[in-house]
Design a protein around this motif. Structure first.
Motif, PDB file in Angstrom:
ATOM      1  N   UNK A  83       0.775  -1.118  -0.084  1.00  0.00           N
ATOM      2  CA  UNK A  83       0.007   0.112   0.016  1.00  0.00           C
ATOM      3  C   UNK A  83       0.976   1.138  -0.119  1.00  0.00           C
ATOM      4  N   UNK A  84       0.624   2.288  -0.620  1.00  0.00           N
ATOM      5  CA  UNK A  84       1.231   3.422  -0.894  1.00  0.00           C
ATOM      6  C   UNK A  84       2.506   3.134  -1.537  1.00  0.00           C
ATOM      7  N   UNK A  85       3.857   4.124  -1.002  1.00  0.00           N
ATOM      8  CA  UNK A  85       4.937   3.753  -1.845  1.00  0.00           C
ATOM      9  C   UNK A  85       6.182   3.725  -0.629  1.00  0.00           C
ATOM     10  N   UNK A  86       7.314   3.421  -1.354  1.00  0.00           N
ATOM     11  CA  UNK A  86       8.504   3.466  -0.733  1.00  0.00           C
ATOM     12  C   UNK A  86       9.287   4.481  -0.712  1.00  0.00           C
ATOM     13  N   UNK A  87      10.391   4.510  -0.164  1.00  0.00           N
ATOM     14  CA  UNK A  87      11.272   5.778  -0.489  1.00  0.00           C
ATOM     15  C   UNK A  87      11.707   5.958  -1.749  1.00  0.00           C
ATOM     16  N   UNK A  88      11.937   7.304  -2.334  1.00  0.00           N
ATOM     17  CA  UNK A  88      12.150   7.578  -3.892  1.00  0.00           C
ATOM     18  C   UNK A  88      12.786   8.735  -3.895  1.00  0.00           C
ATOM     19  N   UNK A  89      12.765   9.111  -5.057  1.00  0.00           N
ATOM     20  CA  UNK A  89      13.234  10.461  -5.855  1.00  0.00           C
ATOM     21  C   UNK A  89      12.760  11.465  -5.154  1.00  0.00           C
ATOM     22  N   UNK A  90      11.416  11.658  -4.747  1.00  0.00           N
ATOM     23  CA  UNK A  90      10.640  12.814  -3.983  1.00  0.00           C
ATOM     24  C   UNK A  90      11.048  13.067  -2.691  1.00  0.00           C
ATOM     25  N   UNK A  91      11.784  12.064  -2.185  1.00  0.00           N
ATOM     26  CA  UNK A  91      12.189  12.093  -0.771  1.00  0.00           C
ATOM     27  C   UNK A  91      13.448  12.777  -0.831  1.00  0.00           C
ATOM     28  N   UNK A  92      13.757  14.085   0.029  1.00  0.00           N
ATOM     29  CA  UNK A  92      14.898  14.850  -0.112  1.00  0.00           C
ATOM     30  C   UNK A  92      16.014  14.289   0.731  1.00  0.00           C
ATOM     31  N   UNK A  93      17.134  13.815   0.303  1.00  0.00           N
ATOM     32  CA  UNK A  93      18.245  13.055   1.180  1.00  0.00           C
ATOM     33  C   UNK A  93      18.865  14.068   2.172  1.00  0.00           C
ATOM     34  N   UNK A  94      18.715  15.212   2.024  1.00  0.00           N
ATOM     35  CA  UNK A  94      19.112  16.321   3.303  1.00  0.00           C
ATOM     36  C   UNK A  94      18.676  15.913   4.519  1.00  0.00           C
ATOM     37  N   UNK A  95      19.453  15.878   5.501  1.00  0.00           N
ATOM     38  CA  UNK A  95      19.019  15.533   6.774  1.00  0.00           C
ATOM     39  C   UNK A  95      17.826  16.255   7.279  1.00  0.00           C
ATOM     40  N   UNK A  96      16.925  15.470   7.717  1.00  0.00           N
ATOM     41  CA  UNK A  96      15.752  16.311   8.405  1.00  0.00           C
ATOM     42  C   UNK A  96      14.660  16.762   7.336  1.00  0.00           C
ATOM     43  N   UNK A  97      14.962  16.549   6.123  1.00  0.00           N
ATOM     44  CA  UNK A  97      13.946  17.051   5.196  1.00  0.00           C
ATOM     45  C   UNK A  97      12.893  16.099   4.544  1.00  0.00           C
TER      46      UNK A  97
END
Ligand SMILES: Nc1ncnc2c1ncn2[C@@H]1O[C@H](COP(=O)(O)OP(=O)(O)OP(=O)(O)O)[C@@H](O)[C@H]1O
Ligand SMILES: [Mg+2]
Lengths: 486, 221
Positions: free
Chosen positions: A132-146
């Motif tokens: 259900x939903x999605x896993x981590x991907x491009x739209x998750x900003x890799x900068x800490x806390x973002x």
């Protein structure tokens, strides 16, 4: 074929004549076969369960080999990055570290979850999409806390959220950080392990808040990350390991204070589904268990064999008649064997019941950290196959003696008319001693099974306590640190 | 058909040797109906079981047609036995766990007769012995006479050349005994050689030849 069917039909009918005998002859192998089946389900769940990932055969685990400590360890995050930046043999590499997560929903009590902090490409490397939903991907900003996001395991979703689909998009508090649930993984997905299911996965960008000692991320001496990689098509494990050697040498040259005497080793991911140190303990425990139940089965077989022998002596007249009406010695032996196979297969069927019961009993003794492991302990096709195999093997084993026994006898003496029947006392005595034998056998078997059962429980308890220590994330990193800080 | 030359048999009981058969010489022709008679303990059953190859420890020569039985191995003997002999026991010796039908079926299955053929042979036999109604009963549900009828049906089911019968009517009422003797007579008329052990003069009268045995010796032939 047709005559075989006849033998089987007679084999099925023969035990009906002496129900006490049949009961004991079914009960004995049922205990033995059942115990073996139960242990097999367990061993299968532990060692033979494939990872729920895409093309597991291409997935490898990278570990650090330390010459001085002569052992395999996890990998430091800086080393992971160095390998990732210099290798050319993998299509992708990911890293994870266990994490203790204090989770609380908007309304509920806080819970302690054992989860994992993983690199953002973790699910991509494993090749498993969310249910259900999605896993981590491009739209998750890799900068800490973002990117305050989290992916839940199926078990967590069911246990903590009542399998409510609308949980995706909701925000929960984890280690006092508001994290948005972006996905739920499919049932049976346990990451790189088959023994325990992590409760949730958080991205590396949240490591500062999720890890007990976030500074470990920057330390070369902290071997606190489990690293997996997917081989490029056509690249063998050996080739890939050789390709990592120069990287290891370079690291040893650049950081001799930590990396001297260290290199990287590869293993198929199937071999590391259980962490190596725990695997040793588990394997030993499994070996002991299998030896114990193997012995129980042998004793059960010898019981049935002697029962059959006692009976075949009672039945020598029947065999003599069969020979006198034209049966070959081979047919008689085959019939004896068929009968014992019928018995042992019945024992096997009853053994499945025993297996279910003793599996549940064993499960009751399981170590605490297995509570959420979502083990596959079902008595499925492979278990049935195993049970059938064990049944047939034991049938042949305990049928052999009577079959051989049927070959040599004095026909004329058996067949000659006796003016006086066998003395009645003798028959009663025979029956009594047979019954006594049956009882003794069944008692012996049950006692052995109980002994084996308590041994199992004890082993489980001991192994569980020892292993649960390894499995707490804080202990894991602490121990690894102790090893590394020389 | 059968020729015995100096057949002897003994049992060793410690130091004493008991002779059971002494210098038996006999010739039995195809299609004969022979009754073996003699006092109890004379060796009649022993001789019959020797002819039926259930016994292996004896000396002398036993020729069955062209086969020198005394020279053959156990396996070859049992093949020959299977081909030529049917045996009727004094106490029937039916298989208790099988129905009447199966008791008749099993000797044929031991001779690798096909299922379809077996079915018709067994049905014929049930018909002939008038026991069609009993075919699904177990031996212990039959009277002694009926059991012996089944036992005879079983002995002749595979169309043997020779039927050996050890006191086939010994446990039966005389009217049932008569029925069985009639059956033997019929089989004999059809060409089967019959050798029976009997104590009864009446039964012996069905046969054309009587061999008297006393103390292991052939007294009269
Ligand atoms: N195992 C044995 N050991 C010693 N002697 C034996 C053994 N079996 C049989 N005998 C002896 O062999 C002799 C012949 O026995 P057999 O059964 O052939 O007699 P029979 O003529 O059939 O007698 P009946 O009319 O009572 O049936 C008897 O004297 C008997 O005691
Ligand atoms: Mg006799």
């Amino acid at each position: 074929m047709e005559t075989l069917r006849l033998d089987i039909r007679h084999g099925v009918r023969a035990p009906r004549k002496s129900p006490a005998f049949a009961l004991a002859a079914v009960l004995s192998p049922a205990l033995g076969i059942g115990a073996n089946t139960a242990i097999f389900t367990l061993v299968k769940a532990l060692f033979l369960q494939p990872l729920a990932v895409f093309e597991q055969q291409r997935l490898v685990t990278i570990s650090t080999f330390d010459e001085k400590l002569n052992g395999l360890y996890w990998v430091s995050y800086p080393s992971f990055e160095d390998i990732r930046n210099h290798q050319g043999v993998f299509t992708g590499m990911c890293a994870l570290t266990p994490a203790s997560l204090i989770a609380s929903r908007e309304d509920g009590f806080p819970r302690t979850w054992t989860g994992e902090v993983v690199t953002e490409n973790f699910f991509e490397v494993l090749g498993v999409p969310a249910a259900i939903g999605r896993t981590f991907g491009k739209r998750d900003d890799p900068a800490p806390g973002r990117s305050p996001v989290v992916v839940l395991s199926h078990g967590t979703w069911v246990r903590e959220f009542g399998a409510d689909g609308s949980v995706v998009g909701r925000t929960i508090s984890v280690n006092s950080q508001p994290l948005t649930v972006i996905g739920v993984m499919p049932e049976g997905f346990k990451g790189l392990s088959t023994v325990s299911e992590p409760a949730a996965w958080a991205p590396m960008s949240m490591a500062r808040w999720m890890m007990a000692r976030p500074e470990a991320v920057g330390e070369r001496k902290a071997l606190s990350f489990s690293v997996a990689a997917r081989l490029k098509p056509g690249v063998s494990l050996k080739t890939a390991e050789q390709a990592l050697a120069p990287i290891g040498q370079q690291l040893a040259a650049d950081h001799p204070e930590v990396n001297a005497g260290r290199s990287f080793r590869l293993a198929p991911s199937s071999e590391t589904v259980i962490p190596p140190r725990i695997r040793r303990t588990l394997e030993q425990a499994a070996l002991v268990l299998m030896a114990v139940v193997g012995l129980v089965l042998l004793i059960a077989c010898s019981n049935v064999a002697s029962l059959l022998l006692v009976r075949s002596r009672n039945r020598s007249k029947e065999f003599a008649i069969r020979l006198a009406i034209g049966a070959g010695a081979w047919r008689i032996a085959r019939q004896a064997l068929t009968e014992s196979l019928v018995l042992s297969l019945r024992g096997g069927a009853a053994g499945l019941l025993v297996a279910r019961w003793s599996r549940d009993l064993l499960w009751h003794f399981r170590p605490e950290w297995w509570n959420n492991a979502s083990f596959n302990l079902s008595l499925d096709a492979s278990v049935l196959l195993f049970t059938a195999g064990v049944s047939i093997a034991s049938g042949i084993l305990f049928g052999l003696a009577p079959a051989m026994n049927s070959r040599r006898r004095d026909l004329a003496r058996e067949l000659k008319e006796r003016t006086s029947q066998a003395a009645p006392e003798a028959r009663i005595f025979g029956l009594r001693s047979l019954r006594r034998k049956l009882l003794a056998h069944v008692f012996l078997d049950s006692a052995l099974l109980l002994a084996a059962g308590s041994a199992l429980g004890l082993l489980f308890g001991v192994a569980g306590r020892e292993l649960s220590w390894h499995f707490r994330p804080e202990h894991l990193s602490a121990e690894d640190l102790r090893h590394c800080s020389r | 058909m059968i020729r015995l030359v100096n057949v002897e048999k003994f049992y060793d009981n410690g130091p004493t040797r008991t002779w059971v058969l002494r210098r038996i010489n006999a010739e039995i022709k195809d299609g004969e109906f022979i009754s073996i008679m003699g006092p109890s303990g004379a060796g009649k059953s022993t001789l019959l079981h020797l002819l039926g190859m259930h016994d292996t420890s004896w000396s002398g020569e036993y020729h069955l047609m062209d086969h020198p039985i005394h020279k053959l191995k156990k396996k070859d003997r049992s093949e020959i036995y299977k081909r030529y002999f049917g045996f009727v026991f004094q106490s029937y010796h039916l298989l208790d766990s099988l129905t009447v039908y199966e008791n008749l079926d099993i000797p044929l299955s031991y001779r690798n007769v096909k299922k379809s053929e077996r079915d018709s042979i067994v049905c014929d036999a049930l018909d002939r012995f008038n026991i069609v109604g009993k075919k699904d009963l177990y031996p212990n549900q039959l009277s002694g006479g009926q059991q012996q009828l089944v036992a005879i049906a079983r002995a002749m089911i595979a169309a043997p050349k020779i039927i050996l019968a050890d006191e086939p009517t010994g446990n039966l009422h005389s009217s049932q005994g008569k029925e069985i003797m009639e059956m033997f007579k019929k089989l004999n008329d059809e060409g089967t050689t019959i050798i029976q052990v009997t104590h009864s003069e009446v039964n012996a009268a069905y046969g054309r030849r009587i061999i008297k045995i006393e103390d292991g010796w052939i007294a009269t032939d």
